[in-house]
Write an enzyme that holds these catalytic residues in place. Structure first.
Site, PDB file in Angstrom:
ATOM      1  N   GLU A  85       1.161  -0.643  -5.200  1.00  0.00           N
ATOM      2  CA  GLU A  85       0.040   0.284  -5.150  1.00  0.00           C
ATOM      3  C   GLU A  85       0.461   1.661  -5.563  1.00  0.00           C
ATOM      4  OE1 GLU A  85      -2.121   3.204  -4.833  1.00  0.00           O
ATOM      5  OE2 GLU A  85      -1.802   2.789  -2.541  1.00  0.00           O
ATOM      6  N   ASP A  94     -11.260   1.636  -2.210  1.00  0.00           N
ATOM      7  CA  ASP A  94     -11.465   3.055  -1.986  1.00  0.00           C
ATOM      8  C   ASP A  94     -12.201   3.711  -2.807  1.00  0.00           C
ATOM      9  OD1 ASP A  94     -10.166   3.258   0.507  1.00  0.00           O
ATOM     10  OD2 ASP A  94      -8.210   3.677  -0.726  1.00  0.00           O
ATOM     11  N   ASP A 102       0.720  -1.152   0.010  1.00  0.00           N
ATOM     12  CA  ASP A 102       0.013  -0.053  -0.132  1.00  0.00           C
ATOM     13  C   ASP A 102       0.754   1.189  -0.105  1.00  0.00           C
ATOM     14  OD1 ASP A 102      -2.441   1.326   0.250  1.00  0.00           O
ATOM     15  OD2 ASP A 102      -2.046   1.772   2.283  1.00  0.00           O
TER      16      ASP A 102
END
Length: 520
Positions: free
Chosen positions: A349, A402, A302
Site C-alpha cells: 500500500e 478510506d 498497510d
C-alpha cells in the site's frame, strides 16, 4: 503458483469487502456460512480474489487498524451457526435479538457475542465436545508465545473496566513477575475463556480458507504497519518500541499533510525501536506475518512507505505537522523475511507522500504497488494513478476503504472535474450513476495484473455506503450489505466484464495461457 509478484501474463480480479459487512442475522458479518456463500458468489462471478480489512480484536473507535493484538482474531467475527453445529450452543441461545441489516451496532453486538462465548465456555467445561480437548490443548501450546499475554491482557482489561493499560497499577504496567503470577491465578477462568474463544475462531478461519481454496478464490489479508497504543503487543513487548521509563511513547506515528488532511494525520501509535528488533532478527515481525499467513494467501502491507521511512511526531503535539521522517528497516527487513518465509507474497500500500526510496525498496523485492483510480484525474499526464503509467506488477483499485464510494466521489467533483473525468475515459459524458461502472471497467481493462473494486462500487452505491472517513473518530466501519444486494444483476455485469477483460479464472487455466498471452 505463489503470487505475487505477478507474472507478466497474469490477469485476475476481485472484490474488497470487510467480513463485518457481510449479511448475517447476528448484527455483524462473520466467518461462517454467509462468508462461504460470499466466496461462492465471487467464484460464480469469475472473481479470483477476496480482500478484507484487518481481522484483529478491535479497540479504539471500532477500527480494525487499532487492534488489541497483532496475533489474535476478532471474536465478533465468530459464527454462532458453527458454534451450534459444534454442539457448544443451542439454536435458542442465539434467538431473541433483532439487529439492523445494514449497520453494525458494535456495542450491542459485543454484548450479544460475549454472552454466546460465555455459554460456549460453560458448555465446553461441562463436557460438551470432549473430542476437541486435545486440539484445544495443542492450540494453546502452539500459540503460547502470544496467546498467554493476550489472554491475560484481555482479562485485566475486563477487571479494570476497559481502561487503557497505562492506567493500571504500576506493577502490572511494568509486568512484575510475582504480580503477574498472582493475577494469572485470580483470573484463571477469564483467561481460559479468552484462550477457548481464540481456538474456536481460528478453527472456523481454517474452514473458511479451505473453502476458498476449493473454489479457486485467494484471500488477501491486511496488516496494519503500527500497533495500537493500548494493545497486548506494546504491554508484553515494551522493549520493541520507543517508550519512556513510564511506558509512554517518546514519539507517535502519523503522516504529513496529504490528500486526506491539510494538517496531516496524527495516529498516536507508538513507533518501533528498529535497533531492538534488528538484534532479534525481526523475530516479532516474522511471527506476526506468519500468524496472518495461516489464514490468508497474500498480505497487503498497510503504510508500506514506513518500511523505508516513517513520520515520527513528538508525543503531545497537537497535529502531525511538526513531525519528521525517520528511516525504517529497509531492505534488511525484507531480506530477513524472505529467508524465514521463503517468499514475499505481499501487496504494497504505497499511497500518500511517496519518495523515491519507497519505490526502490518496493521494486527491489518485486512487491506489486497499489494504484487508486480516484486519484488519477488531475489533468497531469504523468499522474502515476493513470492506467497509461502502470506496470503489470500492480494492483489497481477503483477506490479503497478510506475513499468515498465512486458514486459519492463523482458527485463531489466540480463540473469541470467531471468533464475532465469523462474526457480522460474518452467518453462524451455521463451522470453519477455511470461513474462507478466506468471506473471499474477502466480498472479491469488496464494492464495491472490484479484489479479490485470495493463491493460498494460493484453495487454502484453512494455516500450512505462509505466505510471510513480518515480523521473522523466515530461512525466508521459500520456499513453492511444485505442479502438482497448480493442477489442482483451487478454480479452478472461483473462476470461479463471480467470475461471480456480476460480476467476470468477459466482463462488462466494451463490450456488457455497461450490465448491470454495472445490477447495481451
Amino acid at each position: 503458483m505463489s503470487l505475487p509478484p505477478f507474472p507478466a501474463d497474469y490477469r485476475a480480479s476481485g472484490v474488497l469487502l470487510h467480513i463485518t459487512s457481510l449479511p448475517s442475522p447476528y448484527g455483524i458479518g462473520d466467518v461462517g456460512p454467509t462468508a462461504l456463500a460470499w466466496i461462492d458468489r465471487l467464484h460464480e462471478a469469475g472473481q479470483s480474489w477476496w480482500q478484507a480489512l484487518p481481522v484483529g480484536p478491535i479497540g479504539y473507535g471500532d477500527s480494525p487498524y487499532q487492534p488489541l493484538s497483532s496475533f489474535a482474531g476478532n471474536g465478533l467475527l465468530m459464527s454462532p451457526d458453527w458454534l451450534i453445529e459444534d454442539g457448544l450452543l443451542r439454536v435458542s441461545d442465539c434467538e431473541g435479538r433483532s439487529f439492523s441489516s445494514d449497520t453494525v451496532d458494535y456495542d450491542a453486538v459485543f454484548l450479544f457475542k460475549r454472552r454466546l462465548l460465555e455459554l460456549s465456555w460453560t458448555n465446553f467445561t461441562a463436557g460438551a465436545r470432549p473430542d476437541l480437548r486435545p486440539a484445544y490443548a495443542q492450540f494453546c501450546q502452539d500459540h503460547a508465545c502470544w496467546l498467554e499475554d493476550y489472554a491475560l491482557f484481555r482479562a485485566l482489561k475486563e477487571r479494570y473496566g476497559g481502561a487503557h493499560y497505562l492506567t493500571w497499577p504500576a506493577e502490572l504496567i511494568r509486568r512484575a513477575p510475582g504480580v503477574l503470577a498472582q493475577v494469572r491465578q485470580e483470573l484463571a477462568s477469564q483467561i481460559d475463556q479468552v484462550r477457548l474463544a481464540q481456538f474456536l475462531l481460528f478453527r472456523q478461519a481454517v474452514r473458511l480458507k479451505q473453502h476458498a481454496q476449493a473454489r479457486g478464490v485467494r484471500l488477501i489479508g491486511d496488516l496494519p504497519f503500527f500497533v495500537s497504543p493500548d494493545s497486548s503487543d506494546v504491554w508484553a513487548n515494551p522493549e520493541l518500541f520507543l517508550l519512556d521509563e513510564q511506558g509512554r511513547p517518546h514519539v507517535v506515528a502519523g503522516v504529513p499533510p496529504d490528500y486526506f488532511s491539510a494538517e496531516g494525520q496524527l495516529w498516536g501509535n507508538p513507533v518501533y525501536d528498529w535497533g531492538a528488533l534488528r538484534r532479534t532478527c525481526y523475530r516479532w515481525w516474522v511471527d506476526r506475518l506468519r500468524a496472518l499467513f495461516a489464514h490468508v494467501d497474500v498480505i497487503r502491507l498497510d503504510h508500506f512507505r514506513a518500511f523505508a521511512a516513517a513520520w515520527h511526531v513528538p508525543a503531545g503535539a497537537p497535529t502531525a505537522q511538526s513531525g519528521g521522517w525517520v528511516p525504517g528497516p529497509g531492505a534488511e527487513f525484507f531480506s530477513t523475511v524472505q529467508k524465514e518465509l521463503h517468499e514475499l507474497p505481499f501487496i504494497a500500500e504505497d499511497l500518500g507522500l511517496i519518495t523515491p526510496d519507497v519505490h526502490v525498496l518496493r521494486d527491489r523485492f518485486r512487491v506489486p504497488g497499489t494504484r487508486v483510480l480516484q486519484f488519477a484525474f488531475d489533468g497531469d499526464a504523468g499522474n502515476p494513478y493513470l492506467p497509461s503509467n502502470y506496470v503489470t506488477n500492480t494492483v489497481v483499485y477503483s477506490g479503497t476503504h478510506d475513499n468515498p464510494t465512486t458514486r459519492e466521489w463523482y458527485e463531489d467533483l466540480t463540473e469541470q472535474q467531471q468533464q475532465n473525468f469523462w474526457s480522460c475515459l474518452e467518453l462524451s459524458g455521463g451522470d453519477s450513476s455511470e461513474a462507478a461502472p466506468a471506473l471499474v471497467s477502466l480498472a479491469w481493462s488496464s494492464i495491472a495484473a490484479l484489479a479490485i473494486a470495493p463491493l460498494q462500487d460493484v453495487l454502484n452505491l453512494g455516500r450512505e455506503a462509505r466505510m471510513n472517513v480518515p480523521g473522523r473518530a466515530e461512525g466508521n466501519w459500520r456499513w453492511r450489505c444485505t442479502q438482497q444486494m448480493l442477489s442482483g444483476s451487478a454480479f452478472e455485469w461483473l462476470r461479463a466484464l471480467t470475461a471480456t477483460s480476460n480476467r476470468s479464472a477459466e482463462l488462466r487455466s494451463p490450456q488457455t495461457v497461450g490465448s491470454v498471452e495472445a490477447a495481451l
